[in-house]
Structure formats: structure tokens, C-alpha cells
Design a protein around this motif. Sequence first.
Motif, PDB file in Angstrom:
ATOM      1  N   GLN A  26       2.031   1.693  -6.995  1.00 39.64           N
ATOM      2  CA  GLN A  26       1.082   1.536  -5.892  1.00 39.64           C
ATOM      3  C   GLN A  26       1.401   2.464  -4.720  1.00 39.64           C
ATOM      4  O   GLN A  26       0.787   2.358  -3.660  1.00 39.64           O
ATOM      5  CB  GLN A  26       1.043   0.073  -5.435  1.00 39.64           C
ATOM      6  N   LYS A  28       0.841  -1.199   0.000  1.00 37.60           N
ATOM      7  CA  LYS A  28       0.000   0.000   0.000  1.00 37.60           C
ATOM      8  C   LYS A  28       0.872   1.243   0.000  1.00 37.60           C
ATOM      9  O   LYS A  28       2.098   1.173   0.191  1.00 37.60           O
ATOM     10  CB  LYS A  28      -0.920  -0.006   1.222  1.00 37.60           C
ATOM     11  N   LYS A  29       0.248   2.366  -0.208  1.00 34.66           N
ATOM     12  CA  LYS A  29       0.962   3.636  -0.258  1.00 34.66           C
ATOM     13  C   LYS A  29       1.735   3.851   1.042  1.00 34.66           C
ATOM     14  O   LYS A  29       1.203   3.662   2.138  1.00 34.66           O
ATOM     15  CB  LYS A  29      -0.022   4.787  -0.470  1.00 34.66           C
TER      16      LYS A  29
END
Length: 284
Positions: free
Chosen positions: A205, A178-179
Motif C-alpha cells: 500500500q 496510505k502511501k
Amino acid sequence: MTISDKILAARDKMTPSERQLIGFLLDDYPIAGLGSITELAAKASVSTTTITRMLQKVGLEGYAQFQVALRGELKEMISDPIAKRDMWKTDLPEEHILNRYSRQVLENQKRTLDDIDPDEFDSLCDLVCDANRTVFVAGGRITSTLAQYLYLHLQMIRPNVRLLPMTASWPHDLLDIKKGDILIVLDVRRYENTTLAMGQMCYEQGAEVILFTDQWRSPIHNIAKLTFSSRIAAPSAWDSMASILVLLECAIARVQEQLWDTVEARTDALEAAFDRTKLFRKFV
């Protein structure tokens, strides 16, 4: 020093147009500099005079010398083991390999450490210490052994550390990235398509990509937040990973100290598991 090393060392002396040129060159290094000077000027949106001025500032006599150097670097970047051995082979009597090889490896380590920006190294360690980020670690055909080494230590230091496997299943692991997460990727000449794909997918991403590479720099450096270049050439058909290992161990030592409370608790739990499974032999 590579041409990119010289360019980066002189960057502070450059004008805005020269820095624009540098950015274009380094984004696709060394390929970007292999065309004609007019082609480079057009693609970088600068004048040929700007190119000539920039080359003079890095100590090159002209565009021809610049291209000869780039072609030499490109040849080294794509060298196979036979070509690497031929480069070091000499008709002179050879000293013992213990002396010849170790002297070069020690010189590699010294030059690597001299080139490291301490602030960038501290930024690396601060990112790894952030418990809100999951750390993904990946390597290539050879560097995966270093990735495994780094993973085992980081996994003892903090939770949420993942090793991307050198199998076709690695895209499965990236479903969870995830970020703000971190990908630490190791990639040295001949740069691998798999590690590049990993880096690109993590970057897309929103992950922070940290690259450990050689002095010619993997293409992953174009998307990396931090890049650490190491000297790897040695009198052998294969490159030496010793300089990269030293950098990794420096990072492990720093992160361990910053997270010592966590490390101590995790180590106690791990030692209890070792005792229970009788993994290590006891002498008392």
C-alpha cells in the motif's frame, strides 16, 4: 558476526557481479545459499568463480565452509526455548546468573550499537518526525510488549500514531494506511507469519516499513526501507530484548528533542487530564 554481517561489511570491495550475487543471497537469506554452488550460480545469474571470489573476500575458505555456517545460522534462527537453553548449558561450574546473564546482555548492547549506521538511525527519526505520516507500530507474540512501549511514547510525542493489535482485527487498522505512512515492526526468531503479512500489506500500500529484528534478520528485511539488527542471544531458554529496547529508547529520545514544541504542548494537555482523573497519587 553472521555470514550476512561479513558480506555486508565487505560489500564495498565487491565487483558488480559479486554485488548481484550478494543481492540474491540476502533476498532469501540463508535459504538461498543452501543448494549446490552450480544451482546458486544459475539462480543468481553469475559464475561459480564469482561465488568463490566473493566468499574469499568475506574470509571463507570455500563453499563447503559457507554452507556449514549457513546451516548453523538457520538452526539458531528456528531454535525453540529448549534448544536455546541447551546451547548455553555447560558442565562447568556456573557463576551467579546476575553476572553471567548481565555480562552477555551488556555485550549484546555494545555490539548492537557498534553495528548501527548513525545515518540510518537519523533517517528513522526524521521519518517518525514527519507529521504528514501516520505511524503504525506492530510486534509479535513477545515483541508486542516492546511495540506497546514504543507506541505509548510516540503517542505522547506526536499525533497520528496507531498500535496494530495482536488480534484478528489488525487488518481493519490497515484500511487507513496510505502511501508514505510508516510501519515500525518488531520481529525476532522464530519469525511470525502475522508480522510478515502486516509488513507485506503495508509495503504493497506504499508505506515505509522499518524493521527492528535480530542478527539473523526477519524475512521482512526484504521489503524494509530500514532494518536495525540487534544481538538477542543470552544464557537462557528465552532471548533478551534489552538491545532492541535500548535502540527504541534512543529513537524516542531523539524524536522527542526534534519535536519538543509539540511534545511540550501535548504533555501539558496530558498532565491536565491526569490531574482531572486523579490517575497518579499526589504527595502535596
